[in-house]
Design a protein around this motif. Structure first.
Motif, PDB file in Angstrom:
ATOM      1  N   LEU A  15       3.582 -10.258   7.810  1.00 11.11           N
ATOM      2  CA  LEU A  15       4.440  -9.294   7.925  1.00 11.11           C
ATOM      3  C   LEU A  15       4.110  -8.292   6.844  1.00 11.11           C
ATOM      4  O   LEU A  15       3.690  -7.364   7.428  1.00 11.11           O
ATOM      5  CB  LEU A  15       5.575 -10.319   8.544  1.00 11.11           C
ATOM      6  N   GLY A  16       4.428  -9.084   5.932  1.00  4.38           N
ATOM      7  CA  GLY A  16       4.042  -7.740   4.238  1.00  4.38           C
ATOM      8  C   GLY A  16       2.721  -6.555   4.040  1.00  4.38           C
ATOM      9  O   GLY A  16       2.424  -5.959   4.647  1.00  4.38           O
ATOM     10  N   VAL A  17       1.842  -7.554   4.453  1.00  3.46           N
ATOM     11  CA  VAL A  17       0.328  -7.235   4.346  1.00  3.46           C
ATOM     12  C   VAL A  17       0.606  -6.287   5.607  1.00  3.46           C
ATOM     13  O   VAL A  17       0.517  -5.431   5.721  1.00  3.46           O
ATOM     14  CB  VAL A  17      -0.229  -8.075   4.666  1.00  3.46           C
ATOM     15  N   LEU A  18       1.097  -6.549   6.914  1.00  2.28           N
ATOM     16  CA  LEU A  18       1.326  -5.284   8.446  1.00  2.28           C
ATOM     17  C   LEU A  18       2.049  -4.554   8.352  1.00  2.28           C
ATOM     18  O   LEU A  18       1.089  -3.182   8.553  1.00  2.28           O
ATOM     19  CB  LEU A  18       1.175  -6.400   9.659  1.00  2.28           C
ATOM     20  N   CYS A  19       2.390  -4.459   7.405  1.00  2.00           N
ATOM     21  CA  CYS A  19       3.442  -3.738   7.609  1.00  2.00           C
ATOM     22  C   CYS A  19       3.507  -2.004   6.561  1.00  2.00           C
ATOM     23  O   CYS A  19       2.920  -1.142   6.765  1.00  2.00           O
ATOM     24  CB  CYS A  19       5.039  -3.798   7.516  1.00  2.00           C
ATOM     25  N   VAL A  20       2.947  -3.148   5.401  1.00  2.83           N
ATOM     26  CA  VAL A  20       2.434  -1.466   4.553  1.00  2.83           C
ATOM     27  C   VAL A  20       1.065  -1.025   4.499  1.00  2.83           C
ATOM     28  O   VAL A  20       1.084  -0.061   4.673  1.00  2.83           O
ATOM     29  CB  VAL A  20       1.790  -2.696   3.252  1.00  2.83           C
ATOM     30  N   GLY A  21       0.204  -2.342   5.427  1.00  3.70           N
ATOM     31  CA  GLY A  21      -1.102  -2.118   5.948  1.00  3.70           C
ATOM     32  C   GLY A  21      -1.020  -0.901   6.938  1.00  3.70           C
ATOM     33  O   GLY A  21      -1.447   0.735   7.201  1.00  3.70           O
ATOM     34  N   LEU A  22       0.205  -0.581   8.094  1.00  6.47           N
ATOM     35  CA  LEU A  22       0.058   0.362   9.305  1.00  6.47           C
ATOM     36  C   LEU A  22       1.063   1.469   8.474  1.00  6.47           C
ATOM     37  O   LEU A  22       0.902   2.427   8.422  1.00  6.47           O
ATOM     38  CB  LEU A  22       1.198  -0.886   9.885  1.00  6.47           C
ATOM     39  N   LEU A  23       1.877   1.354   7.428  1.00  7.14           N
ATOM     40  CA  LEU A  23       2.343   2.559   7.095  1.00  7.14           C
ATOM     41  C   LEU A  23       1.312   3.227   6.112  1.00  7.14           C
ATOM     42  O   LEU A  23       1.518   4.372   5.671  1.00  7.14           O
ATOM     43  CB  LEU A  23       3.311   1.628   5.858  1.00  7.14           C
ATOM     44  N   ILE A  24       0.386   2.561   5.400  1.00 11.06           N
ATOM     45  CA  ILE A  24      -1.127   3.447   5.149  1.00 11.06           C
ATOM     46  C   ILE A  24      -1.385   4.336   5.246  1.00 11.06           C
ATOM     47  O   ILE A  24      -1.697   5.212   5.528  1.00 11.06           O
ATOM     48  CB  ILE A  24      -1.679   3.091   3.683  1.00 11.06           C
ATOM     49  N   PHE A  25      -2.002   3.451   5.980  1.00  5.15           N
ATOM     50  CA  PHE A  25      -3.500   3.737   7.416  1.00  5.15           C
ATOM     51  C   PHE A  25      -3.324   4.700   8.181  1.00  5.15           C
ATOM     52  O   PHE A  25      -4.292   5.652   8.332  1.00  5.15           O
ATOM     53  CB  PHE A  25      -3.872   2.690   7.792  1.00  5.15           C
ATOM     54  N   ALA A  26      -2.172   4.461   8.300  1.00  8.95           N
ATOM     55  CA  ALA A  26      -1.957   5.007  10.241  1.00  8.95           C
ATOM     56  C   ALA A  26      -2.020   6.860   9.996  1.00  8.95           C
ATOM     57  O   ALA A  26      -2.149   7.760  10.969  1.00  8.95           O
ATOM     58  CB  ALA A  26      -0.443   4.660  10.767  1.00  8.95           C
ATOM     59  N   ALA A  88       8.938   6.132   3.221  1.00 12.81           N
ATOM     60  CA  ALA A  88       8.293   7.300   3.413  1.00 12.81           C
ATOM     61  C   ALA A  88       6.974   8.097   2.083  1.00 12.81           C
ATOM     62  O   ALA A  88       6.547   8.376   2.053  1.00 12.81           O
ATOM     63  CB  ALA A  88       9.660   8.425   2.228  1.00 12.81           C
ATOM     64  N   GLY A  89       7.684   7.089   1.116  1.00 12.20           N
ATOM     65  CA  GLY A  89       5.964   6.514  -0.399  1.00 12.20           C
ATOM     66  C   GLY A  89       5.364   6.607   0.831  1.00 12.20           C
ATOM     67  O   GLY A  89       3.944   7.376   0.311  1.00 12.20           O
ATOM     68  N   PHE A  90       4.628   5.766   1.487  1.00 12.66           N
ATOM     69  CA  PHE A  90       3.623   5.040   2.252  1.00 12.66           C
ATOM     70  C   PHE A  90       3.117   5.860   3.515  1.00 12.66           C
ATOM     71  O   PHE A  90       2.343   6.544   2.565  1.00 12.66           O
ATOM     72  CB  PHE A  90       3.922   3.846   2.852  1.00 12.66           C
ATOM     73  N   LEU A  91       3.846   6.675   3.845  1.00 13.25           N
ATOM     74  CA  LEU A  91       4.105   7.495   5.488  1.00 13.25           C
ATOM     75  C   LEU A  91       3.286   8.767   4.445  1.00 13.25           C
ATOM     76  O   LEU A  91       1.880   9.929   4.610  1.00 13.25           O
ATOM     77  CB  LEU A  91       5.617   7.839   5.262  1.00 13.25           C
ATOM     78  N   VAL A  92       3.680   9.285   3.486  1.00 12.19           N
ATOM     79  CA  VAL A  92       3.438  10.451   2.762  1.00 12.19           C
ATOM     80  C   VAL A  92       1.992  10.172   2.171  1.00 12.19           C
ATOM     81  O   VAL A  92       1.232  11.436   2.424  1.00 12.19           O
ATOM     82  CB  VAL A  92       4.741  11.466   1.564  1.00 12.19           C
TER      83      VAL A  92
END
Length: 223
Positions: A15-26, A88-92
């Motif tokens: 779940l952590g991999v998927l969430c962080v990946g989504l927040l960064i790459f989307a 916020a940090g990953f999205l930015v």
């Protein structure tokens, strides 16, 4: 090791991999974001192997690390604000890559990656030294004060390691604006430490004497 613990650890890791990946790459709008892949590798490859080691050698500590529900109001607030900081940090950082805003040189990202790995080693050493570490603030049965190793330098070396880890993350991603967002973390961790020490002073025998012996909380010779 139990099947339940193994399943819980794998599910949370995935779940952590998927969430962080989504927040960064989307928000980046592409998978061709080498800084994002660098952070994903730095963050999750060591975490995976550290989890395997804990599962084999110290499943009780792994179980404590998987527990994330804070019961103290101040600590719960700090955890929630930290979560918002990460989102916020990953999205930015992703949007900065998409639109080419304030992107930092590759050399800074590589240097930050080295700092990140060093902080991971410090974090692993803290886990080795202190088997009482859980993700929630509590005093456990038979817990004693540890004043050797990294605990002889600062009172909260785990938070010292996370400070390096979290401030390195946006630099690995190459985002100046994301780094500015992550600068809120030192203030959050300072509030967490103050509240945690109130509990330790009241409930952990010998902690007040330890405070007199080791004066710095987070950063050697500073605070």
């Amino acid at each position: 090791m139990t099947k339940k613990l193994f399943t819980e650890a794998i599910l949370k890791f995935t779940l952590g991999v998927l969430c962080v990946g989504l927040l960064i790459f989307a928000p980046a709008g592409t998978l061709r974001f080498w800084n994002g892949w660098l952070l994903m590798g730095l963050l999750f490859i060591p975490m995976f192997f550290a989890g395997l080691v804990l599962m084999a050698r110290n499943p009780e500590l792994l179980q404590k690390r998987l527990q994330a529900k804070e019961t103290r109001k101040t600590q719960d607030t700090v955890v929630k604000l930290s979560g918002l900081m990460f989102i916020a940090g990953f999205l930015v950082a992703g949007f900065d890559h998409r639109f080419g805003r304030a992107h930092l040189p590759a050399g800074i990202s590589i240097g930050a990656a080295a700092v990140f790995l060093l902080a991971y080693l410090l974090y692993a050493e803290v886990l080795r030294e202190n088997t009482y570490l859980s993700r929630t603030i509590e005093v456990q049965e038979h817990q004693t004060v540890i004043d050797t190793g990294l605990y002889g330098i600062v009172r909260h070396p785990m938070y010292s390691a996370t400070l390096l880890l979290f401030l390195a993350m946006p630099l690995v991603l190459g985002s100046l604006f994301s780094f500015l967002i992550f600068l809120v973390y030192p203030f959050l961790i300072a509030a967490r430490i103050r509240n945690e020490e109130q509990l330790l002073e009241q409930e952990l025998e010998g902690y007040r004497a330890y405070q007199q012996k080791v004066r710095c909380k987070l950063i050697p010779f500073v605070w």
